[in-house]
Every structure is written in structure tokens, then in C-alpha cells.
Scaffold this motif. Structure first.
Motif, PDB file in Angstrom:
ATOM      1  N   GLU A 185      54.678  46.242  35.584  1.00  0.00           N
ATOM      2  CA  GLU A 185      55.599  45.908  36.652  1.00  0.00           C
ATOM      3  C   GLU A 185      56.323  47.149  37.133  1.00  0.00           C
ATOM      4  O   GLU A 185      56.421  48.157  36.410  1.00  0.00           O
ATOM      5  CB  GLU A 185      56.609  44.837  36.221  1.00  0.00           C
ATOM      6  N   ARG A 231      59.995  48.277  38.907  1.00  0.00           N
ATOM      7  CA  ARG A 231      61.357  47.866  39.250  1.00  0.00           C
ATOM      8  C   ARG A 231      61.867  48.768  40.371  1.00  0.00           C
ATOM      9  O   ARG A 231      61.940  49.992  40.210  1.00  0.00           O
ATOM     10  CB  ARG A 231      62.277  47.943  38.032  1.00  0.00           C
ATOM     11  N   ASP A 244      64.534  44.448  42.874  1.00  0.00           N
ATOM     12  CA  ASP A 244      63.313  43.657  42.917  1.00  0.00           C
ATOM     13  C   ASP A 244      62.349  44.108  41.824  1.00  0.00           C
ATOM     14  O   ASP A 244      62.292  45.298  41.473  1.00  0.00           O
ATOM     15  CB  ASP A 244      62.629  43.794  44.282  1.00  0.00           C
ATOM     16  N   VAL A 245      61.587  43.163  41.310  1.00  0.00           N
ATOM     17  CA  VAL A 245      60.588  43.454  40.284  1.00  0.00           C
ATOM     18  C   VAL A 245      59.219  43.064  40.818  1.00  0.00           C
ATOM     19  O   VAL A 245      58.967  41.895  41.115  1.00  0.00           O
ATOM     20  CB  VAL A 245      60.876  42.687  38.982  1.00  0.00           C
ATOM     21  N   HIS A 246      58.340  44.051  40.942  1.00  0.00           N
ATOM     22  CA  HIS A 246      56.968  43.798  41.367  1.00  0.00           C
ATOM     23  C   HIS A 246      56.088  43.740  40.121  1.00  0.00           C
ATOM     24  O   HIS A 246      55.814  44.762  39.496  1.00  0.00           O
ATOM     25  CB  HIS A 246      56.483  44.896  42.314  1.00  0.00           C
ATOM     26  N   SER A 247      55.670  42.540  39.769  1.00  0.00           N
ATOM     27  CA  SER A 247      54.855  42.334  38.574  1.00  0.00           C
ATOM     28  C   SER A 247      53.413  42.086  38.959  1.00  0.00           C
ATOM     29  O   SER A 247      53.125  41.419  39.962  1.00  0.00           O
ATOM     30  CB  SER A 247      55.390  41.123  37.787  1.00  0.00           C
ATOM     31  N   THR A 289      55.879  34.174  30.829  1.00  0.00           N
ATOM     32  CA  THR A 289      57.201  34.649  31.239  1.00  0.00           C
ATOM     33  C   THR A 289      58.331  33.818  30.655  1.00  0.00           C
ATOM     34  O   THR A 289      59.496  34.207  30.740  1.00  0.00           O
ATOM     35  CB  THR A 289      57.319  34.634  32.775  1.00  0.00           C
ATOM     36  N   GLY A 339      60.065  37.922  43.011  1.00  0.00           N
ATOM     37  CA  GLY A 339      60.306  39.332  42.743  1.00  0.00           C
ATOM     38  C   GLY A 339      59.706  40.243  43.796  1.00  0.00           C
ATOM     39  O   GLY A 339      60.163  41.372  43.988  1.00  0.00           O
ATOM     40  N   TRP A 340      58.694  39.743  44.480  1.00  0.00           N
ATOM     41  CA  TRP A 340      58.081  40.461  45.601  1.00  0.00           C
ATOM     42  C   TRP A 340      58.729  40.052  46.933  1.00  0.00           C
ATOM     43  O   TRP A 340      58.242  40.443  47.987  1.00  0.00           O
ATOM     44  CB  TRP A 340      56.588  40.149  45.661  1.00  0.00           C
TER      45      TRP A 340
END
Length: 393
Positions: free
Chosen positions: A77, A79, A84-87, A254, A267-268
Motif C-alpha cells: 500500500e 500512504r 489516503d491509503v492506496h492498497s 482487513t 482509500g482510493w
């Protein structure tokens, strides 16, 4: 016998795989020529800008995320400064699995394997689109449908290490299986489509609607469901397994519950808002004159999509195709983020091409060929320009 079966009963069927391939050969050769032209234009344009066309096709944007899944598995991922968190859990697993398989059994890298998968899948998609249109509207319309899919302005995505070609191939052949009464095959392919992209929901919906309609016809004809009902139900049960399995696995991984995948998408900054964010995006274009032209273009594009869908309905396109295309369009237009990606998200909505394909099929061969060549040249130039510019996010 259904209305579609009545319309196609008098057509000669291709016998066996070799006969089916011979019947599809004009569509596949034409499709290959169009995509080769697009790749050539990209190579020349990229070279003029001192860029690598192959890098643009295999190692940019989403293709990087897919290769990371293939190489490292899930859990990576990024950050961002805004929190925002792009996983990489946002990316469904079938394409990375195939990339990993390709790299394991050949000397190819993960990116190379992704490119090969997309090239082969694009041919399978073109064949599937031809098969569906051929079954519904005849051979000439089938060839034209495959060519129209090839010359779409964002058709270059079909040759990228993205999942659009793989998904469209699985969707097209699942719908063909539905139209020809192969219910278990339809369900299995729908399950694989559901492992490829979130829009696999559209294929599942098409299978379910077709099964319900088949049961309704059966009861209306003789009051019994008969032996085929087992295959209907099995296909119906298989269809959602891919998408449901992956979404549930993400929720378990998760620890956020059965719908944890929605948190990953959040998160996106992506989600489903009924098109409100897209409407605001279009409206914002009218704050200045140059941008207003883009706003007008977006409105015209959406209006064209709606008009094509209405034409499909009026011409009584088979119900599974209407349901599938409708869900693809709604999910693409009503997503709340990544507005620049909407054209490529609409690539799988190939049933919308059938009305213009039928119209093109009615032209003389010379006229149809000239028109397709002109549009193919324009599409190749645009694809090269687009990929060397903003490109697909």
C-alpha cells in the motif's frame, strides 16, 4: 424456442472449433490489423518523444499495481500526504495470477506476461464479441462489431497490461454461452469475470436475469421446469462466486467485515454516488471557455451512450445483453472518482456497438472498408497521443 433462437434458426452453424475459427477469421484478421496499426502509431509517436512504447503499455499506471500483486502478493500500500491509503487489495486477482503463471512457466517477466495475456485476451474478446453479434444479427454484423470495438478511441487499452481485455473476453463468452443455452459454462465464465474486475457484477446480473427468464418461459410453455433446470441453477450459483469470494476474502484479511472491499476503494476515493461527483466534474468545466468545450464533449458523450442504449432496447436486443451493458454503463458513469478513466471503464460495454455494427454491415463492402480504415487511422493517432500524454489513470 426463444425469439432469438427463432431469428437465428436458419443460419448455418460453424461445426467444431475449426469451423468456428474459420467463421470468425475475417473478424480476427481485421481486429489484428487495426490493433497492429494502433501499436505502430504508438511506437512511432513514442520514439519521436524519446519514450518507450513498451513501458507505456506494461509499466505505467494500473499495470504496475498488477505486477506488484503478481510479484509480492497482496498487502502493498501507499500512504499519501493527505491521509489516503492506496492498497493493492483494490485490484482483483485473476490478471496477477496469470502474470505469475506466465512468469513461472516461461522466461517472461511479470510485466511481459501481463502484456502477452492482454494481447491474447484481446483476441479472445474480439472473437467473443463477434460470436455474440453473429449469433444475434448475422456474420457480417459480427465482423463489424469486432472491428468497431477495435477502433474505439481508447482501443489502445486493449493492448495494455490492464484487465479490460481479459474481462471483456470472459464477459463476451459468458454472454454467448447464455444465448446458446450453455448455463454451466456461462456461470463458470461469469465467476472468472468476477475475479477480474468489480464490474463482474454485470456478468452475474446478466446470467441471473437469463436464468429467471428461462424459468418463466418454461413454466409458461408446459408448466414444468424440466431437467435443464439443474443446469440453470448451477450456472446461477456459479456466477457470483468469483467476485463474492474475493470481496469476502478482502473483508476477512482487513478485519473490516464482509464489505471491507468498499473501505479499500474508499482509500482510493472511489465509490458509487449515483453520478453526483461526475456531474459536478462536468459542471466545473463551464467555468472557463476552453474547458467548456470539454464539458460539452462530455455531455455529448454521455448523451450518445444513453441514445445507443435506447436504440438497443427499441430493437429488442436480447435481455442478457441489455442488462449487462446497462450495469457496465451505470457503474462506469456513477463512480465517484478517476473521471479520466471512464472511457476505458466503458470498453467492456460492447453490446452498445451492435446497432452501429448492423448499420455498417448494410453498407457496400468498399464503403464499409473505407470508413473503418479512416476511423482506425484516427483511433491509432489518438491512442498514441493519449498514452504519451495524460494516459489512462
Amino acid at each position: 424456442m426463444t425469439d432469438l433462437e427463432t431469428r437465428t434458426a436458419g443460419r448455418p452453424a460453424a461445426r467444431g472449433p475449426s469451423g468456428a475459427l474459420r467463421r470468425a477469421a475475417p473478424a480476427l484478421l481485421g481486429y489484428t490489423a487495426v490493433r497492429a496499426l494502433g501499436l505502430l502509431a504508438l511506437v512511432l509517436w513514442s520514439a519521436a518523444r524519446d519514450k518507450s512504447a513498451y513501458t507505456l503499455l506494461t509499466a505505467r499506471w494500473d499495470s504496475l499495481w498488477y505486477t506488484r500483486v503478481a510479484e509480492l502478493g497482496y498487502g502493498y500500500e501507499v500512504r499519501l500526504p493527505n491521509g489516503d491509503v492506496h492498497s493493492n487489495l483494490a485490484f482483483f486477482p485473476l490478471l496477477p495470477w496469470l502474470e505469475r503463471l506466465g512468469a513461472a512457466v516461461t522466461p517472461l517477466s511479470y510485466a511481459d506476461a501481463g502484456f502477452v495475456v492482454s494481447l491474447l485476451a484481446s483476441l479472445a474478446a474480439a472473437w467473443g464479441i463477434f460470436a455474440v453479434a453473429d449469433h444475434a444479427y448475422g456474420h457480417r454484423a459480427g465482423v463489424c462489431a469486432a472491428l468497431l470495438w477495435a477502433v474505439l478511441p481508447v482501443g489502445i487499452v486493449q493492448s495494455m497490461a490492464y484487465s479490460e481485455s481479459l474481462f471483456t473476453a470472459l464477459a463476451a463468452w459468458s454472454l454467448y454461452a447464455v444465448l446458446t443455452g450453455r448455463w454451466v459454462t456461462a456461470g463458470a465464465l461469469a465467476a472468472l469475470a468476477g475475479l477480474t474486475r468489480p464490474v463482474g457484477l454485470a456478468v452475474t446480473a446478466a446470467v441471473w436475469v437469463a436464468v429467471v427468464a428461462a424459468f418463466a418461459r418454461s413454466r409458461g410453455e408446459d408448466g414444468t421446469e424440466g431437467a435443464p433446470g439443474v443446469r440453470h441453477v448451477l450456472g446461477m450459483l456459479l456466477a457470483p462466486l468469483g467476485a463474492a469470494g474475493y470481496v469476502l476474502w478482502v473483508g476477512h484479511r482487513t478485519g473490516t467485515g464482509p464489505l471491507g472491499y468498499l473501505d479499500v476503494q474508499a482509500g482510493w476515493r472511489n465509490g458509487f454516488d449515483g453520478g453526483a461527483a461526475f456531474a459536478r466534474f462536468v459542471g466545473a468545466k463551464f467555468t472557463s471557455f476552453p474547458a467548456a468545450l470539454a464539458g460539452v464533449g462530455l455531455i455529448v458523450g454521455v448523451a450518445l451512450l444513453v441514445w445507443l442504449y435506447v436504440v438497443c432496447v427499441r430493437r429488442r436486443q436480447p435481455l442478457p445483453l441489455l442488462v449487462y451493458a446497462g450495469v457496465v454503463v451505470v457503474l462506469a458513469l456513477c463512480a465517484s472518482s478517476y473521471f479520466g478513466s471512464k472511457p476505458r471503464l466503458l470498453l467492456p460495454a460492447f453490446p452498445l456497438l451492435f446497432p452501429p455494427a448492423v448499420a455498417l454491415a448494410r453498407l457496400r463492402t468498399a464503403g464499409a472498408t473505407t470508413l473503418v480504415c479512416a476511423v482506425a487511422a484516427a483511433s491509432a493517432a489518438y491512442g498514441a497521443f493519449w498514452l504519451n500524454g495524460s494516459g489512462p489513470p
